[in-house]
Structure formats: structure tokens, C-alpha cells
Design an enzyme around this catalytic site. Structure first.
Site, mmCIF file in Angstrom:
data_model
loop_
_atom_site.group_PDB
_atom_site.id
_atom_site.type_symbol
_atom_site.label_atom_id
_atom_site.label_comp_id
_atom_site.label_asym_id
_atom_site.label_seq_id
_atom_site.Cartn_x
_atom_site.Cartn_y
_atom_site.Cartn_z
ATOM 1 N N PHE A 105 0.803 -1.222 0.077
ATOM 2 C CA PHE A 105 0.013 0.189 -0.014
ATOM 3 C C PHE A 105 0.718 1.247 -0.073
ATOM 4 O O PHE A 105 1.980 1.207 0.388
ATOM 5 C CB PHE A 105 -0.823 -0.045 1.131
ATOM 6 C CG PHE A 105 -1.866 1.142 1.507
ATOM 7 C CD1 PHE A 105 -2.808 1.407 0.444
ATOM 8 C CD2 PHE A 105 -1.636 2.131 2.535
ATOM 9 C CE1 PHE A 105 -3.368 2.537 0.564
ATOM 10 C CE2 PHE A 105 -2.466 3.204 2.623
ATOM 11 C CZ PHE A 105 -3.380 3.444 1.447
ATOM 12 N N ASP A 176 6.439 -3.133 8.929
ATOM 13 C CA ASP A 176 4.715 -2.639 8.543
ATOM 14 C C ASP A 176 3.757 -3.916 8.832
ATOM 15 O O ASP A 176 3.872 -4.623 7.898
ATOM 16 C CB ASP A 176 4.956 -2.083 7.070
ATOM 17 C CG ASP A 176 3.590 -1.545 6.762
ATOM 18 O OD1 ASP A 176 2.515 -1.822 7.492
ATOM 19 O OD2 ASP A 176 3.290 -0.788 5.743
ATOM 20 N N HIS A 179 -1.197 -5.469 7.944
ATOM 21 C CA HIS A 179 -1.687 -6.518 7.539
ATOM 22 C C HIS A 179 -1.758 -7.662 8.356
ATOM 23 O O HIS A 179 -2.286 -8.703 7.853
ATOM 24 C CB HIS A 179 -1.400 -7.149 5.963
ATOM 25 C CG HIS A 179 -1.656 -6.046 4.867
ATOM 26 N ND1 HIS A 179 -1.213 -6.395 3.553
ATOM 27 C CD2 HIS A 179 -1.966 -5.099 4.785
ATOM 28 C CE1 HIS A 179 -1.511 -5.412 2.681
ATOM 29 N NE2 HIS A 179 -2.078 -4.547 3.503
ATOM 30 N N GLN A 202 -7.366 1.189 10.299
ATOM 31 C CA GLN A 202 -8.056 1.642 9.261
ATOM 32 C C GLN A 202 -9.412 0.548 8.856
ATOM 33 O O GLN A 202 -9.186 -0.634 9.333
ATOM 34 C CB GLN A 202 -7.479 1.917 8.094
ATOM 35 C CG GLN A 202 -7.976 2.396 6.945
ATOM 36 C CD GLN A 202 -8.553 1.333 5.769
ATOM 37 O OE1 GLN A 202 -7.947 0.022 6.112
ATOM 38 N NE2 GLN A 202 -9.436 1.643 5.229
ATOM 39 N N LYS A 205 -8.953 -3.093 8.058
ATOM 40 C CA LYS A 205 -7.914 -3.847 8.477
ATOM 41 C C LYS A 205 -8.519 -5.004 9.704
ATOM 42 O O LYS A 205 -9.521 -4.788 9.995
ATOM 43 C CB LYS A 205 -6.988 -3.144 9.414
ATOM 44 C CG LYS A 205 -6.237 -2.172 8.431
ATOM 45 C CD LYS A 205 -5.384 -2.634 7.144
ATOM 46 C CE LYS A 205 -4.934 -1.895 6.339
ATOM 47 N NZ LYS A 205 -4.232 -0.780 6.179
ATOM 48 N N ARG A 234 5.639 17.064 23.538
ATOM 49 C CA ARG A 234 5.767 17.371 25.026
ATOM 50 C C ARG A 234 6.591 16.009 25.598
ATOM 51 O O ARG A 234 6.868 15.230 24.847
ATOM 52 C CB ARG A 234 4.385 17.088 25.652
ATOM 53 C CG ARG A 234 3.505 18.287 25.538
ATOM 54 C CD ARG A 234 2.287 18.170 26.290
ATOM 55 N NE ARG A 234 1.511 19.316 26.170
ATOM 56 C CZ ARG A 234 0.017 19.158 25.170
ATOM 57 N NH1 ARG A 234 0.149 18.289 24.675
ATOM 58 N NH2 ARG A 234 -0.516 20.426 25.163
ATOM 59 N N TYR A 241 2.412 22.984 28.893
ATOM 60 C CA TYR A 241 2.913 24.055 27.948
ATOM 61 C C TYR A 241 4.450 24.051 27.829
ATOM 62 O O TYR A 241 5.037 24.983 27.557
ATOM 63 C CB TYR A 241 2.430 25.415 28.419
ATOM 64 C CG TYR A 241 2.301 26.467 27.190
ATOM 65 C CD1 TYR A 241 1.558 26.031 26.012
ATOM 66 C CD2 TYR A 241 3.128 27.433 26.981
ATOM 67 C CE1 TYR A 241 1.353 26.838 25.227
ATOM 68 C CE2 TYR A 241 2.971 28.310 26.009
ATOM 69 C CZ TYR A 241 2.250 28.024 24.993
ATOM 70 O OH TYR A 241 2.103 28.559 23.792
ATOM 71 N N ARG A 251 -2.753 11.344 18.817
ATOM 72 C CA ARG A 251 -3.106 10.417 19.664
ATOM 73 C C ARG A 251 -4.419 9.900 19.446
ATOM 74 O O ARG A 251 -5.292 10.311 18.669
ATOM 75 C CB ARG A 251 -3.644 11.090 20.968
ATOM 76 C CG ARG A 251 -2.686 11.929 21.665
ATOM 77 C CD ARG A 251 -2.870 12.942 22.754
ATOM 78 N NE ARG A 251 -3.922 13.928 22.395
ATOM 79 C CZ ARG A 251 -3.695 15.286 22.223
ATOM 80 N NH1 ARG A 251 -2.342 15.669 22.481
ATOM 81 N NH2 ARG A 251 -4.599 16.153 21.847
HETATM 82 C C1 LIG Z 1 -3.401 0.341 5.584
HETATM 83 C C2 LIG Z 1 -1.668 0.236 5.512
HETATM 84 C C3 LIG Z 1 -1.040 1.285 5.980
HETATM 85 C C4 LIG Z 1 -1.550 2.703 6.552
HETATM 86 O O1 LIG Z 1 -2.407 2.587 7.484
HETATM 87 P P1 LIG Z 1 -3.338 3.710 7.506
HETATM 88 O O2 LIG Z 1 -4.088 3.536 8.856
HETATM 89 O O3 LIG Z 1 -4.332 3.692 6.528
HETATM 90 O O4 LIG Z 1 -2.559 5.126 7.517
HETATM 91 C C5 LIG Z 1 0.438 1.019 6.038
HETATM 92 N N1 LIG Z 1 1.094 -0.065 5.327
HETATM 93 C C6 LIG Z 1 -0.197 -1.088 4.718
HETATM 94 C C7 LIG Z 1 0.717 -2.213 3.996
HETATM 95 C C8 LIG Z 1 -1.272 -0.920 4.775
HETATM 96 O O5 LIG Z 1 -2.047 -1.655 4.414
#
Ligand SMILES: *Cc1c(COP(=O)(O)O)cnc(C)c1O
Length: 422
Positions: A105, A176, A179, A202, A205, A234, A241, A251
Site C-alpha cells: 500500500f 509494517d 496486514h 483503518q 484492517k 511534550r 505547555y 493521539r
Molecule cells: C493500511 C496500510 C498502512 C497505513 O495505514 P493507515 O491507517 O491507512 O494510515 C500502511 N501499510 C500498509 C501495508 C497498509 O495496508
């Protein structure tokens, strides 16, 4: 001559007006259940809707990190930002190169641009479509700072060789795992092999709060820096502050944390269900000439199955294009799609270099920036051949999986008719 042609309505492809194999739906995603509704209500009534160390957020961070074998978790607003925070915490930025796979992605590579570093695309392996360690080794230069493998579709990348490469060349390994919620490699869950593991929550997922992300690490100092970046710069020791570094508001909210905490309780059962469904599909689809389910490394002890992937060979379907094949499956009531249609490096943002190249500190004559001329043969082949079935479908029953096989058999038998009708 015409004996093999479909004649009855049941044989006629639904795409050409026949009766679909399946009219029933599929498991709904996102999963709306009592636990999710209760979680949101509780978060609302608790009166703290968002806080850097809110009670729900902290509980979820701890539970998710420990589930994946890491000491610290940090709930953030999405997976892209999770990757950016990991990179920034490591001090990676302008003038640095980060190796990413071509089959992934967008965000795996744009997060690198997000911190002004340069993404360098490497090819994937021909069996599992994950970052190829040989290609990574060939792409390393004196300016390389990190490798971001993607556990594509839920299948871990070769973490043994990638971790070795990272050590040998002094590079950071950032997983990453967007998935791969709950996936494991040699019995150990992904996300803690690298210095950082990053997830997305997201909507599509395997765990989701609509949006959301997670960074895990077992390094205490890096965890503090990541916390700082996600909370407007921070520091835990400083005052409200007191903004010592450039951070942002990234967050995860209490509502998101509450939903995700409830979902984490269901993850093991869902992982098992998807594995079982995938076995049914593996067996059934492999019997159809021209369809080849992707393999599985024996070291992949839990497949996360964000996607079920198989190769499609149009030659075995009378030349029926892949997009027509997936359209025919869709008409039969089966969700399937062609996935990433082109290598990521062919997207305009890279191929036409529509990003601030000066910010990266690399001159336009630098070879790695010439994305438009890049060739990643294995990635290109996967982009042309793969078919995806989304994860929530795999939460169905064995009988549901049998419908998918039946539909594929039907389309296979009717391939010539579909080609003629095109
Ligand atoms: C969905 C995804 C992301 C990013 O996630 P978001 O929450 O959409 O920013 C990164 N890497 C892969 C492989 C993804 O499928």
C-alpha cells in the site's frame, strides 16, 4: 461441438444473466457487536474522551504490545503516522534512504517521504510477495538507514534474513504489520523482531476503530521519543505547555482504544477461523486449472490473512482477462478483486516525482530517485496475476468457502462463453 457449452440457467454465468452461486451476504466488517457498543458507551460515560495516557488508551497499548511481545505500545491516529513516528524517533530524515517493497500500500513509502527521507523500492520474493532479502541487500548504499518490510496479506516477510541484514549493515528494521495483526514467525508474533512494529486500524484492517494506528518497541528510550512526537512534542517529565521538539497531535482516542480493546479479545478466535477457511480455499482452488493459491513459508506459524491471495492465469481461461474473471466472481456473489494493479513506484507521486525532492536532500540526478525507470519484475508479475479475497470473507463457514470454490469452478467451466461475450 457444443456439448461443453453451458446450457442451463445454473451453468450460465451470473455476469451473463444466469443465477448467482450465492445470494447470501458475508460476515460484516467492521464487526458491530454488544462488546463494541458497550465499550463505546463506557468510554463516553467515563468522561475522558481523549488523553495521551487516557485509561482505555493505556490499557489497550499495554495489552496490544504485550500480545505482540513488545514492552511498549503507543496508540496513534493511523498506520501512516505510526510509520512516520517510528522513522522520526530513529532520527531518520533528509539525506537518508529507506528500503521498501514495490508491492504494498502507498503509505509504506509515503511515510518515508513524510519525514523527508527517500524511499528506495526493492522487489518482492516470488512465493509470498514479501520484501526479498536479496533485493534489499542489492539496494543498500552508504545512505541507507532503515528497511521496512511489509507482512503482506498477513504472511510475515523473511524476518530471519532481514534481521540479519539489518544487524550486518547497521540498519533499523521497522515492521509494517498493517496486514498482520496476530501473525507469527517461528512461534513468535510479528512486530517485535524489528526495533519498531507498526499497525493500522483503518476500516478494512483485521482490527479496526475506523481509523487508528499502533507503534510498538521494546526500547525504553525510543518509546519515550515516540510518545513525545505523538503528543505535540511534550515530554513526560515536562509541563503541559512545554514543547521541546517538533511533534504533532497524533493521539488515539479513548473511543477507539475501547473498541480495539474489545476486538483484541476476539483476535485469536478470528485468526483460527481465517486459517481454517484458507485451508478450505487452498484445497478447492488449487484443483482448478489456472488458479494457484500463494504458498506459505514453513516458518510462518500464524498467517494473519488480511487477504487471501491466489494467482490467476488467463491462458487457462481461454484468455479471459483477470478483471473480467473477478467481475464474473463478483456477479456470482463472491467478493474478489485484482489488488494492487501496478507497482507502487509507478504511481504519479513517485514516477513523476510529485513530492518535494529538495526536502529529501537528494539531487534529481541521483539514480534511486529515477522511479519512472525502475523495473521490479516480480512485483510487476504479482500486480498482473493476483486475485484478492478480503479478510472478513474468511470469517465465514466452511460451507461459505465451498461457495467460493463452486463459483470459481463455474466461471472456469464458462470461460469460453465469457470470452465470446466480451
Ligand atoms: C493500511 C496500510 C498502512 C497505513 O495505514 P493507515 O491507517 O491507512 O494510515 C500502511 N501499510 C500498509 C501495508 C497498509 O495496508
Amino acid at each position: 461441438m457444443t456439448a461443453t457449452r453451458p446450457t442451463t440457467d445454473a451453468d450460465r454465468p451470473a455476469l451473463l444473466g444466469g443465477t448467482p452461486v450465492r445470494s447470501a451476504g458475508w460476515p460484516a466488517w467492521p464487526p458491530v457487536n454488544d462488546a463494541a457498543v458497550r465499550a463505546v458507551t463506557e468510554a463516553a460515560e467515563a468522561g475522558i474522551w481523549s488523553a495521551a495516557d487516557g485509561p482505555m488508551k493505556t490499557e489497550f497499548e499495554r495489552a496490544f504490545a504485550s500480545y505482540h511481545g513488545a514492552r511498549h505500545g503507543l496508540g496513534v491516529c493511523n498506520g501512516t503516522i505510526a510509520l512516520e513516528i517510528a522513522l522520526k524517533s530513529l532520527g531518520i530524515g533528509s539525506g537518508d534512504e529507506v528500503i521498501v517493497p514495490g508491492y504494498t500500500f502507498l503509505a509504506t513509502a509515503t511515510s518515508v517521504l513524510g519525514v523527508n527521507a527517500l524511499p528506495v523500492f526493492a522487489d518482492v520474493d516470488p512465493e509470498y510477495a514479501c520484501l526479498d532479502p536479496d533485493a534489499v541487500e542489492a539496494a543498500i548504499t552508504p545512505r541507507t538507514k532503515a528497511i521496512i518490510p511489509v507482512h503482506l496479506a498477513g504472511h510475515p516477510a523473511d524476518l530471519d534474513r532481514l534481521a540479519d541484514l539489518a544487524v550486518k549493515h547497521g540498519l533499523a528494521l521497522i515492521e509494517d504489520a498493517a496486514h498482520a495483526h496476530g501473525a507469527s514467525w517461528r512461534g513468535r508474533r510479528v512486530g517485535s523482531f524489528g526495533i519498531f512494529g507498526c499497525w493500522s486500524f483503518q476500516a478494512s484492517k483485521n482490527m479496526t476503530a475506523g481509523e487508528g494506528g499502533m507503534v510498538v518497541t521494546s526500547d525504553d528510550e525510543l518509546a519515550e521519543r515516540a510518545w513525545s512526537f505523538h503528543h505535540c512534542g511534550r515530554s513526560r517529565a515536562g509541563a503541559w505547555y512545554d514543547h521541546g521538539i517538533l511533534g504533532g497531535n497524533y493521539r488515539l482516542t479513548e473511543f477507539q482504544s475501547a473498541i480495539l480493546l474489545a476486538q483484541l479479545a476476539d483476535l485469536d478466535e478470528q485468526l483460527e477461523r481465517r486459517e481454517r477457511s484458507a485451508r478450505v480455499l487452498d484445497e478447492g482452488l488449487a484443483r482448478i486449472t489456472g488458479l494457484t493459491p500463494l504458498g506459505r513459508d514453513p516458518r510462518c506459524t500464524t498467517h494473519g490473512y488480511h487477504l487471501y491471495q491466489f494467482r490467476y492465469d488467463p491462458n487457462a481461461f481461454g484468455g479471459l482477462p483477470r478483471e473480467r474473471f473477478t467481475a464474473a466472481l463478483n456477479a456470482e456473489g463472491i467478493p474478489a478483486s485484482p489488488g494492487y494493479g501496478v507497482p507502487l513506484d509507478r504511481q504519479g507521486v513517485f514516477a513523476q516525482r510529485r513530492f518535494d525532492q529538495r526536502a529529501t536532500g537528494f539531487d534529481p540526478s541521483y539514480p534511486a530517485t529515477d522511479y519512472g525507470r525502475l523495473h521490479l519484475p516480480v512485483t510487476e508479475r504479482f500486480c498482473a496475476e493476483l486475485v484478492w479475497i478480503p479478510q472478513q470473507v474468511l470469517l465465514g463457514s466452511d460451507a461459505d468457502m465451498a461457495d467460493i470454490v463452486t463459483a470459481a469452478e463455474k466461471v472456469s467451466a464458462a470461460a469460453d462463453t465469457l470470452v465470446e461475450a466480451t
